[in-house]
Design a protein around this motif. Sequence first.
Motif, short mmCIF file in Angstrom:
data_model
loop_
_atom_site.label_atom_id
_atom_site.label_comp_id
_atom_site.label_asym_id
_atom_site.label_seq_id
_atom_site.Cartn_x
_atom_site.Cartn_y
_atom_site.Cartn_z
N ARG A 18 0.86 -1.14 0.08
CA ARG A 18 0.12 0.03 -0.13
C ARG A 18 0.88 1.36 -0.20
NH1 ARG A 18 -3.87 -2.33 -2.09
NH2 ARG A 18 -4.78 -4.01 -0.88
N LYS A 35 3.51 6.15 -7.42
CA LYS A 35 2.03 5.45 -7.14
C LYS A 35 1.52 4.47 -8.12
CE LYS A 35 0.65 9.68 -4.35
NZ LYS A 35 -0.14 10.85 -4.26
N ARG A 36 1.98 5.13 -9.53
CA ARG A 36 1.51 4.14 -10.62
C ARG A 36 2.28 2.70 -10.51
NH1 ARG A 36 -2.14 1.71 -13.13
NH2 ARG A 36 -1.78 1.05 -15.25
N GLU A 39 0.36 0.55 -8.01
CA GLU A 39 -0.86 0.31 -8.51
C GLU A 39 -0.46 -1.22 -9.39
OE1 GLU A 39 -2.53 3.61 -10.71
OE2 GLU A 39 -3.16 4.65 -8.89
N ASN A 42 0.32 -4.15 -7.34
CA ASN A 42 -0.83 -4.64 -6.73
C ASN A 42 -1.73 -5.38 -7.87
OD1 ASN A 42 -0.05 -3.87 -4.14
ND2 ASN A 42 -0.90 -1.86 -4.31
N GLU A 43 -1.65 -4.97 -9.10
CA GLU A 43 -2.71 -5.55 -10.14
C GLU A 43 -1.65 -6.83 -10.13
OE1 GLU A 43 -3.11 -3.34 -13.60
OE2 GLU A 43 -3.56 -1.66 -12.55
#
Length: 148
Positions: A18, A35-36, A39, A42-43
């Motif tokens: 996170r 941040k990307r 993401e 996490n994907e």
Amino acid sequence: MHAKTMKPSADPRWDAVRWQDGFGVGHPGIDADHKRLFELFNELVTAVNDNRADSEIEGVLVELLEYTDSHFDREERLMREHAYPDFAAHKTMHDTFVRQIHDVNNALDAGGEQGAYVLGFLGKWLSGHILGVDKKLGAFLRERGVPE
């Protein structure tokens, strides 16, 4: 030869990483990139945890690798443009990471255990690199008033 997979032979679930405010380095462009990256990581974790098709997992991984490459290019351009004193060492870390992560096909060929290593390695590197060397870069750019 067996099919490429990141699915572990057992059924552990991998943890997402996170984004936390403390990961910000104080440069809007770099922070948006980071941040990307979180993401996309996490994907990848979700795709593995959901036991999605290997082709879908590999697709997410390729997107993560491509974004990592373009992010590193942006950081390195900023470091060169502003004569960042630790440029050589920082770039070496980027180059080492790219070499390691582009060897991911070897991990995929080796099956789940190696795939698990890739996920663990990526998660640790993301937060560790950002909290370490990228924080220093962010402070350097802020001191010089470098805009996004």
